[in-house]
Design an enzyme around this catalytic site. Sequence first.
Site, PDB file in Angstrom:
ATOM      1  N   GLU A 425       0.964  -1.665   0.181  1.00 31.67           N
ATOM      2  CA  GLU A 425      -0.081   0.674   0.353  1.00 31.67           C
ATOM      3  C   GLU A 425       0.868   1.056  -0.330  1.00 31.67           C
ATOM      4  O   GLU A 425       0.136   1.739   0.946  1.00 31.67           O
ATOM      5  CB  GLU A 425      -0.894  -0.090   1.364  1.00 31.67           C
ATOM      6  CG  GLU A 425      -1.764  -1.116   1.664  1.00 31.67           C
ATOM      7  CD  GLU A 425      -2.689  -1.374   2.401  1.00 31.67           C
ATOM      8  OE1 GLU A 425      -2.837  -0.375   3.326  1.00 31.67           O
ATOM      9  OE2 GLU A 425      -4.258  -2.246   1.896  1.00 31.67           O
ATOM     10  N   GLU A 514      -5.944  -9.024   0.642  1.00 30.14           N
ATOM     11  CA  GLU A 514      -6.543  -8.746   1.953  1.00 30.14           C
ATOM     12  C   GLU A 514      -8.161  -8.219   1.395  1.00 30.14           C
ATOM     13  O   GLU A 514      -8.244  -7.725   0.538  1.00 30.14           O
ATOM     14  CB  GLU A 514      -5.614  -7.319   2.069  1.00 30.14           C
ATOM     15  CG  GLU A 514      -4.345  -7.423   2.779  1.00 30.14           C
ATOM     16  CD  GLU A 514      -3.647  -6.318   3.859  1.00 30.14           C
ATOM     17  OE1 GLU A 514      -4.765  -5.420   4.236  1.00 30.14           O
ATOM     18  OE2 GLU A 514      -2.551  -6.488   3.830  1.00 30.14           O
TER      19      GLU A 514
HETATM   20  C1  GCB Z   1      -4.436  -2.988   5.268  1.00 28.76           C
HETATM   21  C2  GCB Z   1      -2.930  -3.171   5.505  1.00 28.76           C
HETATM   22  C3  GCB Z   1      -2.591  -4.176   7.582  1.00 28.76           C
HETATM   23  C4  GCB Z   1      -3.942  -3.595   8.018  1.00 28.76           C
HETATM   24  C5  GCB Z   1      -5.222  -3.688   7.376  1.00 28.76           C
HETATM   25  C6  GCB Z   1      -6.599  -3.146   8.680  1.00 28.76           C
HETATM   26  O1  GCB Z   1      -5.142  -2.180   4.169  1.00 28.76           O
HETATM   27  O2  GCB Z   1      -2.206  -3.406   5.170  1.00 28.76           O
HETATM   28  O3  GCB Z   1      -1.038  -3.729   7.152  1.00 28.76           O
HETATM   29  O4  GCB Z   1      -3.375  -4.581   9.146  1.00 28.76           O
HETATM   30  O5  GCB Z   1      -5.609  -3.169   6.215  1.00 28.76           O
HETATM   31  O6  GCB Z   1      -6.803  -3.826   8.938  1.00 28.76           O
HETATM   32  O7  GCB Z   1      -6.445  -2.340   8.421  1.00 28.76           O
END
Ligand code: GCB
EC number: 3.2.1.31
Length: 625
Positions: A425, A514
Amino acid sequence: MLYPQESPSRECKKLDGLWSFRADFSDNRRRGFEEQWYRRPLWESGPTVDMPVPSSFNDISQDWRLRHFVGWVWYEREVILPERWTQDLRTRVVLRIGSAHSYAIVWVNGVDTLEHEGGYLPFEADISNLVQVGPLPSRLRITIAINNTLTPTTLPPGTIQYLTDTSKYPKGYFVQNTYFDFFNYAGLQRSVLLYTTPTTYIDDITVTTSVEQDSGLVNYQISVKGSNLFELEVRLLDAENKVVANGTGTQGQLKVPGASLWWPYLMHERPAYLYSLEVQLTAQTSLGPVSDFYTLPVGIRTVAVTKSQFLINGKPFYFHGVNKHEDADIRGKGFDWPLLVKDFNLLRWLGANAFRTSHYPYAEEVLQMCDRYGIVVIDECPGVGLALPQFFNNVSLHHHMQVMEEVVRRDKNHPAVVMWSVANEPASHLESAGYYLKMVIAHTKALDPSRPVTFVSNSNYAADKGAPYVDVICLNSYYSWYHDYGHLELIQLQLATQFENWYKKYQKPIIQSEYGAETIAGFHQDPPLMFTEEYQKSLLEQYHLGLDQKRRKYVVGELIWNFADFMTEQSPTRVLGNKKGIFTRQRQPKSAAFLLRERYWKIANETRYPHSVAKSQCLENSPFT
Ligand code: GCB
């Protein structure tokens, strides 16, 4: 950089255990340097405490100042070396630090020996000159100063903010700002060890593999240091210790007719097949002949990417897996064998065939397990939190490239590693980020032409400036969590739009890298409400329906965020850390784990080779069901 290993010519001495420790709480955090704490035993300069290694230092003590400490901490340990290490001048003694987050300076007996920038990766120095002086200097004092401060040019980057309003903050008050979502644990989080090699030694081995008709081809390249007068013999042994090919010299190709290929877990009836490459060096030195032996596990497999597929051994591979963190109670990011084995047992129970090392390279022992268990890895560097325009500068770019060199050098021989991820990101909508990502990706491809390269994006498809350079598009999205929260009914539509837009623009395979929902174990509500186990399950179900629309087309993987709950900085949106795990931080399943398990085993049964094997066999025969 070869993983330290015992062999007939090499010895290892792990320095795990208790070290003396002192955090420099002085205002400028530099008292340790001003008073030269490395010159004498650390306790002589002031009070020390016991600190276990490997472990993060943050959660060990009852001192809240240490938990949030930013600046220099000092570790020290004395070691007694065997006489043969210090008296035999054909022995080379190396000090290796598995990782020290984030900047480290190392002294041996008070002598400045080694510096390293960047956590999560090993570094080492030949200390023979320091230990082989005079009669029996077998007692060694190792001092390591570590600074966990993150700046705009570290990886991950961060900023130090001085708060100058004296009506609110004491003089000199500052905070460390980070732009990522995990706790910045620090210290000696992986093993420190001493090992020996002969003075002429096998310095590095690089292996790549390919498949030609029925034969596996193993290309090797060996770097030798210490002398030019040497001979190399190479033997490839199968899993039954039978020699299947041999060669000589610093490079060559070994042909294995009817090779057993390295397949991912659940993709094949015999996954994770490993050969052993035995390298034997004999050399002449001014002090007489020496030999060196090193054995490298080798998996023969191919990786390729088409417009819509990710191929392993020429067959479409679907990533059904997780994102992880190195994170646990008390030890923080400290390496821990029981945790490692438990996590792999959970991965196999879940039917997961892959994970991403979000958001930094994991300990080498983790990757060795992946090779042995067939768990496919997207190996990510610590390029996380590249959120501000000033982070895309030339100094950072240079360091980022250097970090990729270290990652590739360390992990290049793992068959489990199928792709490099250079960042998570980044602010990839910025022009400067486009150039930066282009350079890092090109550099990584030049370092290793055998694997695809990606970065993980959360930008809009139309704005992203880095996507043109990747081989696989990796997308993070949190529909019905960070956007339109509570509206599960929108997920399928929004996911379809996301996939279609990206695929139309780039015609590259896509991984949903994700997705997930914050879930407090034990919270229940039906109909589902946010933060409950029911909401996490429903959100996953909606995502899965959306993923299944594109799964056999161009979506080649799904990685849940996250495998387990993990610690973050404190914030009003985090309840003792990030709770998007399908397991708790203590590795107990939430309801969603069972849902995911059913899905992953089902997908595994659909995508298994050879198809002639009864489809349900892997489920029924699995010792892990
Ligand atoms: C994301 C990130 C990750 C965070 C996750 C979240 O996009 O890549 O590092 O922990 O979201 O839970 O917000």
